[in-house]
Enzyme design. Sequence first.
Site, short mmCIF file in Angstrom:
data_model
loop_
_atom_site.label_atom_id
_atom_site.label_comp_id
_atom_site.label_asym_id
_atom_site.label_seq_id
_atom_site.Cartn_x
_atom_site.Cartn_y
_atom_site.Cartn_z
N ARG A 150 0.90 -1.26 -0.07
CA ARG A 150 -0.01 0.00 0.03
C ARG A 150 0.87 1.23 0.08
NH1 ARG A 150 -1.96 1.60 4.51
NH2 ARG A 150 -2.50 -0.33 5.42
N TYR A 165 -16.63 17.57 -14.76
CA TYR A 165 -16.95 16.20 -14.58
C TYR A 165 -18.20 16.00 -13.60
CZ TYR A 165 -16.54 11.35 -13.90
OH TYR A 165 -16.98 9.77 -13.87
N ASP A 199 -7.53 19.67 -13.29
CA ASP A 199 -8.11 18.54 -14.10
C ASP A 199 -7.70 18.47 -15.37
OD1 ASP A 199 -9.12 16.13 -15.29
OD2 ASP A 199 -10.89 16.34 -13.80
N LYS A 255 -8.42 7.46 -18.83
CA LYS A 255 -9.01 8.21 -20.14
C LYS A 255 -7.66 7.88 -21.10
CE LYS A 255 -12.48 8.83 -17.96
NZ LYS A 255 -13.00 10.02 -17.14
C1 LIG Z 1 -13.54 10.26 -16.03
C2 LIG Z 1 -13.08 11.70 -15.32
C3 LIG Z 1 -12.62 11.90 -14.01
C4 LIG Z 1 -12.84 10.65 -13.07
O1 LIG Z 1 -11.97 9.77 -13.17
P1 LIG Z 1 -12.18 8.13 -12.98
O2 LIG Z 1 -10.91 7.60 -13.51
O3 LIG Z 1 -13.56 7.88 -13.84
O4 LIG Z 1 -12.49 7.94 -11.54
C5 LIG Z 1 -12.50 13.07 -13.53
N1 LIG Z 1 -12.49 14.12 -14.39
C6 LIG Z 1 -12.64 13.97 -15.86
C7 LIG Z 1 -12.55 15.32 -16.43
C8 LIG Z 1 -13.14 12.78 -16.43
O5 LIG Z 1 -13.08 12.69 -17.62
#
Ligand SMILES: *Cc1c(COP(=O)(O)O)cnc(C)c1O
Length: 383
Positions: free
Chosen positions: A46, A98, A170, A195
């Site tokens: 961890r 998001y 982000d 992504k």
């Molecule tokens: C998908 C997404 C998230 C969340 O990420 P997860 O891997 O699904 O937890 C946060 N911000 C954006 C812009 C996203 O597209």
Amino acid sequence: MKKSTLFIHAGAHPDPSTGAIMTPIYQTSTYVQESPGVNKGFEYARSQNPTRQALEEALALIEEGNYGLAFSSGVAATDAVIKLLKPGDEVIAANDMYGGTYRLFSKIFEKFGIVFHYVDMNKVENVAAAITARTRLIWAETPTNPLMNIADIRALSTLAKQHGILLCVDNTFASPALQNPLALGADIVMHSATKYLSGHSDVIQGALVMNDKALRDELYFIQKSCGAVPGPMDCFLVLRGIKTLGLRMERHSQNGAAVAHYLKQHDAIQTVYWPGFEEHPGHAIAKAQMKDFGGMISFELRNDSMEAAKAVLSTTHLFSLAESLGGVESLINHPASMTHASIPREERIKNGLSDTLIRLSVGIEDADDLIADLEQAIHHSLG
Ligand SMILES: *Cc1c(COP(=O)(O)O)cnc(C)c1O
């Protein structure tokens, strides 16, 4: 070193015991110690894992930062950042971001006494106006999901620094290949590595990258204390995905531009949201802070009925109807009922996210095939 080289070599060191060129998947929970407290820097998985460590090194390098931390999902990475705060602290966040981030803030952290203000981040003045003596963090997303709004990272960073506030960006939609927020003055970059970083729709993972050692230590403490760490197999997959990130983002951007221009000239299309268009309100800033515009596009049909939108959403063949984005294959999504359903309708409409908005994650297939697929689906929606 140039970025395209870095994507391939970042974090990659031949395995010392065998010379294996690919980072091994260290599928272990613990490490044998020589005597109590005498170990090779690894005690319990961890806290430390060599596959994760290689990935975290790669994340830092490709985001032009000093330190990387990997998490079990994007929302787990976001969760760790908010855990830097305490009750009474205030956060200024974008009103168009998001849906899962909004849900985490409003449904989980509000009840622990963290206060969130949602503003339109197209204008830095709106952020400035929301600052109080208790503001600790600005949470920005650019381009935003799904309306492709653009926030000026450098201007936000100047403002944040004047007030001693942290700025977290982000960077999921742009990826480190197209935009590097730390270089523009942000304190923390967050990614849903699910992504573009992974790029193959086969893993859920999150990441944070930062420059400041004290901030890194605090976030590492949260990472190991709260335990939202990714497994070594997932770290391996993201390491592998990063190797082709440069190439993939070039192609996503080319195809994105082709699809955006195709949609714009179409009689049946009302609005196309893509920051590459000169008339997009954030175009000049996007052009200055991004290397290209990526593969995310949203649009509305001229016929604003649910039936017409549903007809398009259910008749594409190459664009699969699914949540998520950033994989090599193209996806089509209905934010109001899918990715952004966690935002109350009233809130969504107020922020410009209509019931009939359609979002595309344009993949790296042949652009002509993608356009032909959209053409037949749009034609079908005309009845
Ligand atoms: C998908 C997404 C998230 C969340 O990420 P997860 O891997 O699904 O937890 C946060 N911000 C954006 C812009 C996203 O597209």
